[in-house]
Write an enzyme that holds these catalytic residues in place. Structure first.
Site, PDB file in Angstrom:
ATOM      1  N   GLY A 252       0.461  -1.396   0.247  1.00 24.57           N
ATOM      2  CA  GLY A 252       0.144  -0.348  -0.074  1.00 24.57           C
ATOM      3  C   GLY A 252       1.058   1.744   0.015  1.00 24.57           C
ATOM      4  O   GLY A 252       0.408   2.011   0.255  1.00 24.57           O
TER       5      GLY A 252
ATOM      6  N   ASN B 292       1.557   3.681  -2.381  1.00 22.20           N
ATOM      7  CA  ASN B 292       1.297   4.971  -3.585  1.00 22.20           C
ATOM      8  C   ASN B 292       0.520   5.716  -2.788  1.00 22.20           C
ATOM      9  O   ASN B 292       0.467   6.525  -3.402  1.00 22.20           O
ATOM     10  CB  ASN B 292       0.581   4.303  -4.371  1.00 22.20           C
ATOM     11  CG  ASN B 292      -1.044   3.905  -4.033  1.00 22.20           C
ATOM     12  OD1 ASN B 292      -0.879   2.406  -3.958  1.00 22.20           O
ATOM     13  ND2 ASN B 292      -1.601   4.347  -4.264  1.00 22.20           N
TER      14      ASN B 292
ATOM     15  N   TYR C  45     -13.738  -3.831   9.277  1.00 23.09           N
ATOM     16  CA  TYR C  45     -12.751  -3.401   9.206  1.00 23.09           C
ATOM     17  C   TYR C  45     -12.100  -3.726  10.976  1.00 23.09           C
ATOM     18  O   TYR C  45     -10.886  -4.253  11.193  1.00 23.09           O
ATOM     19  CB  TYR C  45     -12.919  -1.648   9.469  1.00 23.09           C
ATOM     20  CG  TYR C  45     -11.020  -0.909   9.438  1.00 23.09           C
ATOM     21  CD1 TYR C  45     -10.338  -0.921   9.004  1.00 23.09           C
ATOM     22  CD2 TYR C  45     -11.141  -0.783  11.370  1.00 23.09           C
ATOM     23  CE1 TYR C  45      -9.072  -0.729   8.778  1.00 23.09           C
ATOM     24  CE2 TYR C  45      -9.546  -0.289  10.900  1.00 23.09           C
ATOM     25  CZ  TYR C  45      -8.858  -0.179   9.808  1.00 23.09           C
ATOM     26  OH  TYR C  45      -7.720   0.191   9.651  1.00 23.09           O
TER      27      TYR C  45
END
Length: 315
Positions: free
Chosen positions: A44, A46, A194
């Site tokens: 992750g 970016n 989550y």
């Protein structure tokens, strides 16, 4: 009179938020360790914490493999980082954690191209995503945030052990306290997906640290706190994100601030001889009661092996 009182309260609130933003202490990784010759994978990478972590580690002269679902966004992030530092080596590779096939392909490339792996940072995740089943038939939060991390980490374990002393860093969340791991719900809509997946991170990390005892591979788990990133993009509409962005700037950490505990867990000399612990604000914190359920750690490991189709290759 009421309007004056309301205006006064609003002004006072704004002043308090400005004071907190500008003058209160934020965590900072104080280690000056450099990473020349070391190889780090950041998933992750970016955007958000992953991007700023990649920059911080490149500044320390590491070779950083930026594992990104979208290659073009990864290349754009690399260009942004290069505006701030020329140190280190940055490589963008495609990794889609929604697909176990993509995880296997990524790991195959790493094992073919890299002779060492010093730090694996499991950072990528989704939050508030609409209910979706991945191509592997799993609810997307559990698929991306746990099962693909499980598969990725296990496939790279031999390289991590070969490179020891090495580290595996899990970016979890304090919201894991609201989570549950229901083994019958991995392909169904969940109430707190989550939080559930972040609790799964912790169960995996705790089991992994015990299994790796004596190998020289350290396992560190952390929560970064509330950070102003794109993680909540599925939870709020674009209009609401724009509307609330000034408030987010006041109340939340920047990604540069939020990545400090990640960097701390990746490099700090203080953690050279410890493993299986939990951190926030660059300090150790006690495990929560729900995180201490050892039977859940063991059962989740066994179920994860079956659902990812991987044999247990941990010695």
């Amino acid at each position: 009179m009421f309007r004056w009182i309301a205006a006064g309260c609003t002004g006072a609130t704004l002043l308090i938020m400005i004071y907190r933003k500008l003058f209160t202490h934020t965590a900072k990784c104080l280690s000056t360790r450099t990473l020349a010759g070391k190889v780090v994978i950041v998933t992750g990478a970016n955007t958000g914490i992953g991007k700023t972590t990649s920059q911080e580690l490149a500044e320390r002269h590491a070779k950083v493999i930026m594992a990104c679902r979208d290659i073009s966004k990864g290349q754009s992030a690399l260009k942004d980082i290069r505006k701030n530092t020329k140190n280190g080596i940055l490589v963008v590779k495609q990794l889609d954690l929604q697909s176990q096939a993509s995880v296997r392909q990524f790991c195959s490339q790493i094992l073919e191209e890299e002779s060492r792996l010093d730090v694996l940072i499991n950072n990528a995740g989704v939050m508030g995503h609409p209910f979706t089943l991945t191509e592997d038939g799993m609810e997307i939060h559990m698929a991306v945030n746990h099962f693909s991390n499980f598969l990725l980490t296990n496939l790279l374990l031999d390289l991590l052990k070969k490179s020891a002393p090495s580290r595996i860093v899990f970016v979890s969340s304090s919201l894991h306290k609201r989570g549950t791991v229901d083994f019958s719900m991995f392909d169904k809509k969940q109430k707190h997906p989550y939080s559930n997946s972040k609790l799964a991170n912790i169960y995996f990390a705790r089991a992994l640290s015990r299994n790796l005892d004596g190998t020289g591979v350290r396992v560190h788990t952390l929560h970064p706190g509330m950070v102003n990133t794109e993680l909540s993009r599925h939870s709020l509409s674009r209009f609401m994100r724009v509307l609330l962005s000034p408030l987010a700037w006041f109340l939340l950490q920047s990604s540069r601030e939020g990545c400090q505990t990640v960097v701390y867990c990746a490099v700090s000399e203080e953690l050279d001889h410890v493993t299986g612990r939990y951190y926030g604000k660059c300090k150790e914190e006690p495990w929560t009661e729900i995180a201490k359920e050892n039977s859940m750690c063991k059962k989740l490991w066994e179920v994860s092996e079956r659902l990812t189709g991987i044999a247990n290759n941990v010695s």
